[in-house]
Design an enzyme around this catalytic site. Structure first.
Site, mmCIF file in Angstrom:
data_model
loop_
_atom_site.group_PDB
_atom_site.id
_atom_site.type_symbol
_atom_site.label_atom_id
_atom_site.label_comp_id
_atom_site.label_asym_id
_atom_site.label_seq_id
_atom_site.Cartn_x
_atom_site.Cartn_y
_atom_site.Cartn_z
ATOM 1 N N HIS A 121 68.993 -15.005 13.082
ATOM 2 C CA HIS A 121 68.037 -13.896 13.229
ATOM 3 C C HIS A 121 66.605 -14.406 13.151
ATOM 4 O O HIS A 121 65.686 -13.628 12.920
ATOM 5 C CB HIS A 121 68.293 -12.850 12.147
ATOM 6 C CG HIS A 121 67.783 -11.477 12.466
ATOM 7 N ND1 HIS A 121 67.767 -10.959 13.747
ATOM 8 C CD2 HIS A 121 67.251 -10.513 11.670
ATOM 9 C CE1 HIS A 121 67.264 -9.730 13.708
ATOM 10 N NE2 HIS A 121 66.938 -9.442 12.474
ATOM 11 N N HIS A 153 72.213 -2.364 8.983
ATOM 12 C CA HIS A 153 71.321 -3.186 8.157
ATOM 13 C C HIS A 153 71.842 -3.213 6.725
ATOM 14 O O HIS A 153 72.145 -2.163 6.144
ATOM 15 C CB HIS A 153 69.890 -2.644 8.208
ATOM 16 C CG HIS A 153 69.199 -2.926 9.506
ATOM 17 N ND1 HIS A 153 69.382 -2.145 10.624
ATOM 18 C CD2 HIS A 153 68.338 -3.919 9.870
ATOM 19 C CE1 HIS A 153 68.661 -2.624 11.627
ATOM 20 N NE2 HIS A 153 68.027 -3.704 11.193
ATOM 21 N N ASP A 176 72.439 -7.020 10.122
ATOM 22 C CA ASP A 176 71.184 -7.761 10.091
ATOM 23 C C ASP A 176 70.771 -7.933 8.632
ATOM 24 O O ASP A 176 70.643 -6.947 7.889
ATOM 25 C CB ASP A 176 70.082 -7.016 10.849
ATOM 26 C CG ASP A 176 70.191 -7.199 12.355
ATOM 27 O OD1 ASP A 176 71.164 -7.837 12.807
ATOM 28 O OD2 ASP A 176 69.313 -6.706 13.080
ATOM 29 N N HIS A 234 61.270 -14.142 11.454
ATOM 30 C CA HIS A 234 61.358 -12.795 12.032
ATOM 31 C C HIS A 234 60.149 -12.426 12.896
ATOM 32 O O HIS A 234 59.616 -11.316 12.800
ATOM 33 C CB HIS A 234 61.520 -11.759 10.901
ATOM 34 C CG HIS A 234 62.267 -10.528 11.317
ATOM 35 N ND1 HIS A 234 61.622 -9.336 11.616
ATOM 36 C CD2 HIS A 234 63.592 -10.283 11.467
ATOM 37 C CE1 HIS A 234 62.519 -8.415 11.919
ATOM 38 N NE2 HIS A 234 63.726 -8.956 11.839
#
Length: 262
Positions: A128, A226, A77, A132
């Site tokens: 993604h 991440h 991510d 967000h």
């Protein structure tokens, strides 16, 4: 106030009517935070007790790959850049490992060269969302806008015309939200290996990342890491090398053949 039998019956009928009158769309808006029972000793993780297994099955979301094969799917991510993505890409290139990077609008705008490099070196770029948000709480139009902005900007940068995979920000989702993503041509991707790695000020050393990942390895695993984590960047090469020594093969999400829910 004294209630008569007649008034109690009337009240019961009213409550029943109100409960059954809640539209299916409202029921489909119930938010869930993705979670799972972690793998130990190579056994499969489970989402059976989380209450949303049926939703993921219904919407064909990815949680596991082929649990009968020692295969691993590496996913990152990328909400923002913290100085470690280039090293991650270096290690993946050296060890010839495919990955997918789920990028936000901020990352795309802030780090265009890294996005170009991801695609040029054979990795997938996933969606993604642009800003967000909690996408279980926004409209269908807003979901489409969030995803389309990312897709268009990545295509402008890299020429990648197809963006098949999406990951819900913060792992928050609903039946409706997953369904909208499906309608837009996306496959929703969750994970079966993860740990608390997204806080840059809470890093504990490469070995901490290494142990957390290696203790959870299991066939068909989808790893979530991440890219803002210094620990992840420093542990990645050893994770890959030692996983391969255990007989695991790293594959691209495009190669995933099946999933099993437990």
């Amino acid at each position: 106030m004294k209630l008569t039998i007649k008034s109690v019956i009337s009240l019961t009928i009213l409550i029943s009517f109100l409960c059954t009158s809640i539209p299916a769309s409202a029921q489909g808006n119930q938010p869930f935070h993705f979670g799972f029972k972690k793998s130990k000793g190579g056994k499969l993780p489970s989402i059976a007790e989380e209450g949303f297994m049926g939703i993921l099955q219904k919407q064909n979301a990815i949680f596991l790959g082929n649990t009968g094969q020692k295969e691993l799917y590496l996913t990152f991510d990328n909400g923002y850049e913290n100085g470690y993505t280039a090293k991650i890409l270096d290690d993946l290139k050296e060890l010839k490992v495919p990955a997918i990077f789920f990028v936000t609008g901020h990352f795309v705008k802030d780090q265009p060269e890294l996005v170009k490099r991801m695609v040029a070196e054979g990795h997938l770029v996933g969606n993604h969302s642009w800003s967000h948000p909690d996408m279980s709480q926004v409209s269908k139009i807003q979901i489409k806008d969030e995803l389309e902005k990312v897709r268009v900007e990545v295509e402008k940068l890299t020429g990648q015309q197809e963006m098949r995979f999406v990951r819900a920000p913060r792992g928050i989702f609903s039946d409706r939200m997953l369904g909208v993503c499906n309608e837009l041509g996306y496959i929703n991707v969750f994970w079966s290996i993860a740990y608390r790695d997204w806080e840059p000020k809470q890093q504990k050393g490469w070995n901490y990342a290494y142990v957390n990942v290696m203790e959870q390895l299991h066939p068909g695993a989808v790893l979530l890491l991440h890219s803002v984590s210094k620990d992840n960047a420093e542990a990645l090469k050893k994770i890959i090398v030692d996983a391969r020594l255990q007989g695991y093969e790293f594959k691209s999400l495009n190669q995933m053949e099946m999933k099993q829910y437990r």
